[in-house]
Design a protein around this motif. Sequence first.
Motif, PDB file in Angstrom:
ATOM      1  N   VAL A   6       0.766  -1.598  -0.206  1.00 40.77           N
ATOM      2  CA  VAL A   6       0.161   0.247   0.393  1.00 40.77           C
ATOM      3  C   VAL A   6       1.155   1.335   0.305  1.00 40.77           C
ATOM      4  O   VAL A   6       1.854   1.408   0.640  1.00 40.77           O
ATOM      5  CB  VAL A   6      -0.831   0.084   1.264  1.00 40.77           C
ATOM      6  CG1 VAL A   6      -1.736   1.457   1.506  1.00 40.77           C
ATOM      7  CG2 VAL A   6      -1.922  -1.542   0.894  1.00 40.77           C
ATOM      8  N   ILE A   7       0.597   1.976  -1.120  1.00 41.38           N
ATOM      9  CA  ILE A   7       1.048   3.585  -1.551  1.00 41.38           C
ATOM     10  C   ILE A   7       0.471   4.516  -1.015  1.00 41.38           C
ATOM     11  O   ILE A   7      -0.773   4.165  -2.152  1.00 41.38           O
ATOM     12  CB  ILE A   7       2.415   3.137  -2.310  1.00 41.38           C
ATOM     13  CG1 ILE A   7       3.241   1.530  -2.309  1.00 41.38           C
ATOM     14  CG2 ILE A   7       3.785   4.453  -2.429  1.00 41.38           C
ATOM     15  CD1 ILE A   7       4.095   1.858  -3.233  1.00 41.38           C
ATOM     16  N   TYR A   8       0.753   5.432  -0.983  1.00 41.11           N
ATOM     17  CA  TYR A   8      -0.006   6.698  -1.263  1.00 41.11           C
ATOM     18  C   TYR A   8       1.033   7.838  -1.920  1.00 41.11           C
ATOM     19  O   TYR A   8       1.890   7.546  -1.527  1.00 41.11           O
ATOM     20  CB  TYR A   8      -0.508   7.680   0.237  1.00 41.11           C
ATOM     21  CG  TYR A   8      -1.558   6.341   1.070  1.00 41.11           C
ATOM     22  CD1 TYR A   8      -3.015   6.502   0.428  1.00 41.11           C
ATOM     23  CD2 TYR A   8      -1.101   5.536   1.649  1.00 41.11           C
ATOM     24  CE1 TYR A   8      -3.917   5.307   1.004  1.00 41.11           C
ATOM     25  CE2 TYR A   8      -1.656   5.229   2.951  1.00 41.11           C
ATOM     26  CZ  TYR A   8      -3.375   4.657   2.666  1.00 41.11           C
ATOM     27  OH  TYR A   8      -3.764   3.568   3.293  1.00 41.11           O
ATOM     28  N   LEU A   9       0.017   8.685  -3.033  1.00 40.57           N
ATOM     29  CA  LEU A   9       0.229   9.188  -3.971  1.00 40.57           C
ATOM     30  C   LEU A   9      -0.024  10.783  -3.977  1.00 40.57           C
ATOM     31  O   LEU A   9      -1.652  10.495  -3.948  1.00 40.57           O
ATOM     32  CB  LEU A   9       0.766   9.002  -5.324  1.00 40.57           C
ATOM     33  CG  LEU A   9       1.559   9.446  -6.102  1.00 40.57           C
ATOM     34  CD1 LEU A   9       2.842  10.241  -5.368  1.00 40.57           C
ATOM     35  CD2 LEU A   9       1.295   9.168  -7.730  1.00 40.57           C
ATOM     36  N   ALA A  10       0.314  11.752  -3.415  1.00 41.40           N
ATOM     37  CA  ALA A  10      -0.178  13.463  -3.159  1.00 41.40           C
ATOM     38  C   ALA A  10      -0.277  13.989  -4.882  1.00 41.40           C
ATOM     39  O   ALA A  10       1.137  14.352  -4.951  1.00 41.40           O
ATOM     40  CB  ALA A  10       0.309  14.341  -2.398  1.00 41.40           C
ATOM     41  N   GLY A  11      -0.937  14.568  -5.597  1.00 36.85           N
ATOM     42  CA  GLY A  11      -0.360  15.433  -6.287  1.00 36.85           C
ATOM     43  C   GLY A  11      -1.250  16.479  -6.719  1.00 36.85           C
ATOM     44  O   GLY A  11      -2.103  17.624  -5.728  1.00 36.85           O
ATOM     45  N   ASP A  12      -0.546  17.902  -7.060  1.00 41.09           N
ATOM     46  CA  ASP A  12      -1.533  19.353  -7.120  1.00 41.09           C
ATOM     47  C   ASP A  12      -2.066  19.178  -8.014  1.00 41.09           C
ATOM     48  O   ASP A  12      -3.113  20.708  -8.115  1.00 41.09           O
ATOM     49  CB  ASP A  12       0.579  19.983  -7.121  1.00 41.09           C
ATOM     50  CG  ASP A  12       0.485  19.991  -8.806  1.00 41.09           C
ATOM     51  OD1 ASP A  12       0.369  19.026  -9.072  1.00 41.09           O
ATOM     52  OD2 ASP A  12       1.253  20.900  -9.661  1.00 41.09           O
ATOM     53  N   VAL A  13      -2.851  18.540  -8.540  1.00 36.64           N
ATOM     54  CA  VAL A  13      -3.692  17.754  -9.900  1.00 36.64           C
ATOM     55  C   VAL A  13      -5.357  17.404  -9.181  1.00 36.64           C
ATOM     56  O   VAL A  13      -6.062  18.094  -9.552  1.00 36.64           O
ATOM     57  CB  VAL A  13      -3.111  18.482 -11.430  1.00 36.64           C
ATOM     58  CG1 VAL A  13      -4.899  18.919 -12.143  1.00 36.64           C
ATOM     59  CG2 VAL A  13      -2.312  19.510 -11.690  1.00 36.64           C
ATOM     60  N   GLY A  14      -4.598  16.457  -9.178  1.00 36.22           N
ATOM     61  CA  GLY A  14      -5.721  14.939  -9.196  1.00 36.22           C
ATOM     62  C   GLY A  14      -6.105  14.908  -7.677  1.00 36.22           C
ATOM     63  O   GLY A  14      -6.540  13.825  -8.325  1.00 36.22           O
ATOM     64  N   GLY A  15      -5.479  15.479  -6.820  1.00 30.96           N
ATOM     65  CA  GLY A  15      -5.375  15.211  -5.839  1.00 30.96           C
ATOM     66  C   GLY A  15      -4.627  13.638  -4.698  1.00 30.96           C
ATOM     67  O   GLY A  15      -3.598  14.313  -5.402  1.00 30.96           O
ATOM     68  N   ALA A  16      -5.582  12.924  -4.135  1.00 31.50           N
ATOM     69  CA  ALA A  16      -4.842  11.989  -3.691  1.00 31.50           C
ATOM     70  C   ALA A  16      -4.942  10.301  -4.542  1.00 31.50           C
ATOM     71  O   ALA A  16      -5.916  10.313  -4.922  1.00 31.50           O
ATOM     72  CB  ALA A  16      -4.863  11.525  -2.271  1.00 31.50           C
TER      73      ALA A  16
END
Length: 221
Positions: free
Chosen positions: A80-90
Amino acid sequence: MFDPIQITMNSLLLRRNAVAKASLFCMGAILFNAATSILSGAPEATPAQPPAGGAEWEPCGWGGGGFYYSAAFSPGQDGVIYLAGDVGGAYKSEDNGRNWRMINHGLTGYGVFSLAVDPTTPRNVYAATDGGLCKSTDAGEHWQLLPQAKELHLSGQKGKSIRCIAVDPTNSSNVYAGTPTGKVYKSTDGGQTWTASYEKKGEAEDPNVLRVQFGKVNEDF
């Protein structure tokens, strides 16, 4: 009248120069042919190979636009990995990053600039969005804006929020959050209430200087 001896000497000099030039030409041709033969038989150069045991990389992740500002592994939850972006959220992956899906249900903003997973309770995940600090208690499937997030400016901001959330690895109730305004807050109840623990002091303003500020500064103005 021409001197026959002088003519003969000149002829000999010309002939010697011609022979020398011919010899140099032949030597150049021989060297050129030898070099061509060597090069034609030489093996092609191969690109440098990475050292044995080095990391191998392959493309993975979301194919959309924007940038990704944070990634967090979930301890105790394999793959399980989480990723954060500045356009599409999480985003969330459950197969070590090979496939991703959006997990934005309840997020207050699609600009996410920092993530933190609770080491002792991995289902608790925090996301600093441009709309405020949010928390999930079901591994990112649903989010809620934390109380006082708007009031205390607990949020994420591009260029200012770098790993701005931390959870105490020995106590899930202790959470720390840094704000874009230079303050650090601590919560002892999992993000429900906050108290300031650090504040960056700015330079003292000259009392004889009047400063006028335009723009929204809180919810009432």
